[in-house]
Design an enzyme around this catalytic site. Structure first.
Site, PDB file in Angstrom:
ATOM      1  N   GLU A 156      55.207  15.288   7.871  1.00  0.00           N
ATOM      2  CA  GLU A 156      55.937  14.724   7.679  1.00  0.00           C
ATOM      3  C   GLU A 156      56.145  13.581   8.607  1.00  0.00           C
ATOM      4  O   GLU A 156      56.269  14.295   9.816  1.00  0.00           O
ATOM      5  CB  GLU A 156      57.397  15.262   7.325  1.00  0.00           C
ATOM      6  CG  GLU A 156      57.168  17.007   5.944  1.00  0.00           C
ATOM      7  CD  GLU A 156      57.608  18.383   5.965  1.00  0.00           C
ATOM      8  OE1 GLU A 156      58.430  17.700   6.527  1.00  0.00           O
ATOM      9  OE2 GLU A 156      57.309  18.767   5.161  1.00  0.00           O
ATOM     10  N   HIS A 208      60.990  17.404   1.641  1.00  0.00           N
ATOM     11  CA  HIS A 208      61.525  18.258   2.382  1.00  0.00           C
ATOM     12  C   HIS A 208      62.948  18.174   1.600  1.00  0.00           C
ATOM     13  O   HIS A 208      64.238  17.955   2.685  1.00  0.00           O
ATOM     14  CB  HIS A 208      61.050  18.082   3.292  1.00  0.00           C
ATOM     15  CG  HIS A 208      61.099  19.954   4.488  1.00  0.00           C
ATOM     16  ND1 HIS A 208      60.659  19.641   5.074  1.00  0.00           N
ATOM     17  CD2 HIS A 208      62.099  20.542   4.730  1.00  0.00           C
ATOM     18  CE1 HIS A 208      60.940  20.688   6.007  1.00  0.00           C
ATOM     19  NE2 HIS A 208      61.470  21.255   4.499  1.00  0.00           N
ATOM     20  N   ARG A 224      55.860  25.305   3.680  1.00  0.00           N
ATOM     21  CA  ARG A 224      55.482  24.032   4.681  1.00  0.00           C
ATOM     22  C   ARG A 224      54.740  24.137   5.089  1.00  0.00           C
ATOM     23  O   ARG A 224      53.606  24.366   3.659  1.00  0.00           O
ATOM     24  CB  ARG A 224      55.286  24.891   7.028  1.00  0.00           C
ATOM     25  CG  ARG A 224      56.490  25.682   6.493  1.00  0.00           C
ATOM     26  CD  ARG A 224      57.684  24.369   7.521  1.00  0.00           C
ATOM     27  NE  ARG A 224      58.774  24.691   8.272  1.00  0.00           N
ATOM     28  CZ  ARG A 224      59.516  25.101   7.685  1.00  0.00           C
ATOM     29  NH1 ARG A 224      59.824  24.404   6.325  1.00  0.00           N
ATOM     30  NH2 ARG A 224      60.774  24.974   8.417  1.00  0.00           N
TER      31      ARG A 224
HETATM   32  P1  NAP Z   1      61.036  35.093   4.473  1.00  0.00           P
HETATM   33  O1  NAP Z   1      62.344  36.675   3.710  1.00  0.00           O
HETATM   34  O2  NAP Z   1      59.986  36.138   5.806  1.00  0.00           O
HETATM   35  O3  NAP Z   1      59.901  35.508   3.430  1.00  0.00           O
HETATM   36  C1  NAP Z   1      58.680  35.063   3.546  1.00  0.00           C
HETATM   37  C2  NAP Z   1      57.489  36.032   2.777  1.00  0.00           C
HETATM   38  O4  NAP Z   1      56.220  35.397   2.907  1.00  0.00           O
HETATM   39  C3  NAP Z   1      57.324  37.285   2.748  1.00  0.00           C
HETATM   40  O5  NAP Z   1      56.443  37.704   1.347  1.00  0.00           O
HETATM   41  C4  NAP Z   1      56.218  37.484   3.425  1.00  0.00           C
HETATM   42  O6  NAP Z   1      56.013  39.170   3.291  1.00  0.00           O
HETATM   43  C5  NAP Z   1      55.156  36.673   3.382  1.00  0.00           C
HETATM   44  N1  NAP Z   1      54.385  35.938   4.241  1.00  0.00           N
HETATM   45  C6  NAP Z   1      54.627  36.235   5.414  1.00  0.00           C
HETATM   46  N2  NAP Z   1      53.156  35.966   5.932  1.00  0.00           N
HETATM   47  C7  NAP Z   1      52.167  36.069   5.105  1.00  0.00           C
HETATM   48  C8  NAP Z   1      51.057  35.702   4.901  1.00  0.00           C
HETATM   49  N3  NAP Z   1      49.925  35.362   5.739  1.00  0.00           N
HETATM   50  N4  NAP Z   1      49.670  35.712   4.097  1.00  0.00           N
HETATM   51  C9  NAP Z   1      51.120  35.879   2.361  1.00  0.00           C
HETATM   52  N5  NAP Z   1      52.061  36.527   2.976  1.00  0.00           N
HETATM   53  C10 NAP Z   1      53.195  35.827   3.841  1.00  0.00           C
HETATM   54  O7  NAP Z   1      61.281  34.110   4.672  1.00  0.00           O
HETATM   55  P2  NAP Z   1      62.312  33.550   3.324  1.00  0.00           P
HETATM   56  O8  NAP Z   1      63.800  33.452   4.093  1.00  0.00           O
HETATM   57  O9  NAP Z   1      62.275  33.542   2.283  1.00  0.00           O
HETATM   58  O10 NAP Z   1      61.427  31.826   3.633  1.00  0.00           O
HETATM   59  C11 NAP Z   1      60.729  31.086   3.470  1.00  0.00           C
HETATM   60  C12 NAP Z   1      60.113  30.398   3.782  1.00  0.00           C
HETATM   61  O11 NAP Z   1      60.481  29.025   3.425  1.00  0.00           O
HETATM   62  C13 NAP Z   1      60.666  29.713   5.645  1.00  0.00           C
HETATM   63  O12 NAP Z   1      60.518  30.057   6.985  1.00  0.00           O
HETATM   64  C14 NAP Z   1      60.865  28.032   5.429  1.00  0.00           C
HETATM   65  O13 NAP Z   1      58.812  28.079   6.050  1.00  0.00           O
HETATM   66  C15 NAP Z   1      60.205  27.928   4.062  1.00  0.00           C
HETATM   67  N6  NAP Z   1      61.550  27.076   3.426  1.00  0.00           N
HETATM   68  C16 NAP Z   1      61.188  26.017   3.011  1.00  0.00           C
HETATM   69  C17 NAP Z   1      62.511  25.073   2.662  1.00  0.00           C
HETATM   70  C18 NAP Z   1      62.252  23.607   2.365  1.00  0.00           C
HETATM   71  O14 NAP Z   1      63.407  22.345   2.982  1.00  0.00           O
HETATM   72  N7  NAP Z   1      61.494  23.322   1.181  1.00  0.00           N
HETATM   73  C19 NAP Z   1      63.672  25.647   3.148  1.00  0.00           C
HETATM   74  C20 NAP Z   1      63.962  27.250   3.312  1.00  0.00           C
HETATM   75  C21 NAP Z   1      63.009  27.688   4.323  1.00  0.00           C
HETATM   76  P3  NAP Z   1      54.812  40.071   4.322  1.00  0.00           P
HETATM   77  O15 NAP Z   1      55.661  40.267   5.713  1.00  0.00           O
HETATM   78  O16 NAP Z   1      54.874  40.984   3.446  1.00  0.00           O
HETATM   79  O17 NAP Z   1      53.282  39.465   4.534  1.00  0.00           O
END
Ligand code: NAP
Length: 316
Positions: free
Chosen positions: A261, A279, A232
């Site tokens: 955005e 995005h 994000r």
């Molecule tokens: P996820 O499975 O919940 O993984 C999130 C990761 O971030 C975990 O490793 C978590 O570990 C870590 N994290 C959370 N808070 C943190 C912090 N304060 N400091 C350091 N690490 C932190 O989520 P996902 O399915 O992989 O998706 C991740 C994100 O990608 C989504 O939430 C979305 O915002 C973004 N995304 C973007 C697109 C795009 O079009 N560009 C598409 C899909 C998703 P811990 O809990 O151990 O900290």
């Protein structure tokens, strides 16, 4: 049979609205238009449909006394006021996993594009510079380089798998280590950046990660380092990023997400070493269809009296 009214909180993917029209009484953004018509209908609305970048604030939730569920088509739900939804007793659902491959593919595409300067190479050919000036400046090698992942969840792990095929050395940071993974855990983000050639950001957005990647992290990544953000825009301090790129204290960046955005700062657009995409992490037809189906399945399960298949962790 009376159809359950579902309000689109924002502009939705046509793939999602088509499913909603088929299975529900789909009401498209009435709250943004006819105030009297919305006031008349609001007490009967039991569901909100949203996308990953929708804003659903406490104000809208307060106007929907019968609200039971907010079904987001997207894995990120940082735009939803979770506290207000929970206070209303509404469950929030999202669409994890079905988009992992696409977002990870894009992350690798952006890494390669920044390292090998693909957009600049394309411009070089189209502008006739190859014929006039010859070869373009040499680029960076990606295979075998050091990757630092900020976040190692569903998508982060899919990125790591792909990076491993490029022979990259992989380390990650997160709030907690995942001992089951074979990658090195580095609790300190600045130390991770200092030990990385590519730093790829893939955490959720929201208050907990706001400006996690700040000037100090960018300085540690350094003049040869490349920052890739597919998470994000809020996770990276965009002003600090532009300053670092302009000053040459950061080598390059590839960005799919931005602070405001769809507005991208002109100063960012002016930098030739930056690769930009609008995005598009999950933007393939197959994945968007799967996301729409999962978002709709959450609504259908809820209204059939079954637990929705993919509630957000806070609503489990
Ligand atoms: P996820 O499975 O919940 O993984 C999130 C990761 O971030 C975990 O490793 C978590 O570990 C870590 N994290 C959370 N808070 C943190 C912090 N304060 N400091 C350091 N690490 C932190 O989520 P996902 O399915 O992989 O998706 C991740 C994100 O990608 C989504 O939430 C979305 O915002 C973004 N995304 C973007 C697109 C795009 O079009 N560009 C598409 C899909 C998703 P811990 O809990 O151990 O900290």
């Amino acid at each position: 049979m009376t159809r359950i009214p579902v309000l689109a909180a924002a502009k939705l993917s046509p793939l999602y609205s088509a499913l909603l029209e088929r299975h529900f009484r789909f009401i498209d953004r009435l709250h943004e238009g006819d105030a009297a018509a919305f006031a008349a209908l609001a007490p009967s609305i039991r569901a909100l449909a949203a996308s990953g970048d929708s804003r659903v604030g406490a104000e809208l939730i307060a106007r929907l006394p019968a609200l039971e569920i907010i079904a987001v088509m997207g894995v990120g739900y940082d735009g939803i006021d979770l506290a207000a939804a929970k206070a209303r007793g509404a469950v929030v659902t999202h669409t994890p996993d079905v988009l992992n491959d696409d977002v990870a593919d894009l992350a690798l595409a952006l890494m390669l594009s920044a390292a090998r300067q693909l957009p600049a190479a394309d411009r070089w050919v189209r502008a006739g510079r190859w014929a006039r000036e010859g070869a373009m400046p040499l680029a960076r090698k990606m295979a075998g380089a050091r990757l630092g992942l900020v976040g190692i969840g569903r998508i982060g792990q899919a990125i790591a798998q792909r990076a491993a095929a490029f022979g990259m050395t992989i380390a990650y940071t997160a709030r907690s280590a995942r001992p089951a993974l074979r990658y090195r855990f580095e609790p300190d983000l600045i130390a991770l950046a200092a030990a990385s050639d590519f730093l790829v950001v893939i955490t959720p957005g929201g208050a907990g990660t706001r400006h996690l990647v700040d000037a100090a992290v960018l300085r540690a990544l350094g003049p040869k380092g490349i920052l890739v953000n597919v998470a994000r825009g809020s996770v990276v301090d965009e002003a600090a990023l532009i300053e670092a790129l302009e000053a040459g204290t950061l080598g390059g960046a590839a960005l799919d997400v931005f602070a405001d955005e769809p507005h991208v700062p002109e100063r960012l657009c002016a930098l030739p070493q930056v690769v930009l995409s609008p995005h598009i992490g999950s933007a393939t037809t197959a994945t968007r269809q799967a996301m729409a189906e999962l978002a709709c399945a959450n609504l259908q399960a809820h209204f059939a009296g079954r637990p929705p298949p993919s509630p957000v962790p806070e609503c489990r």
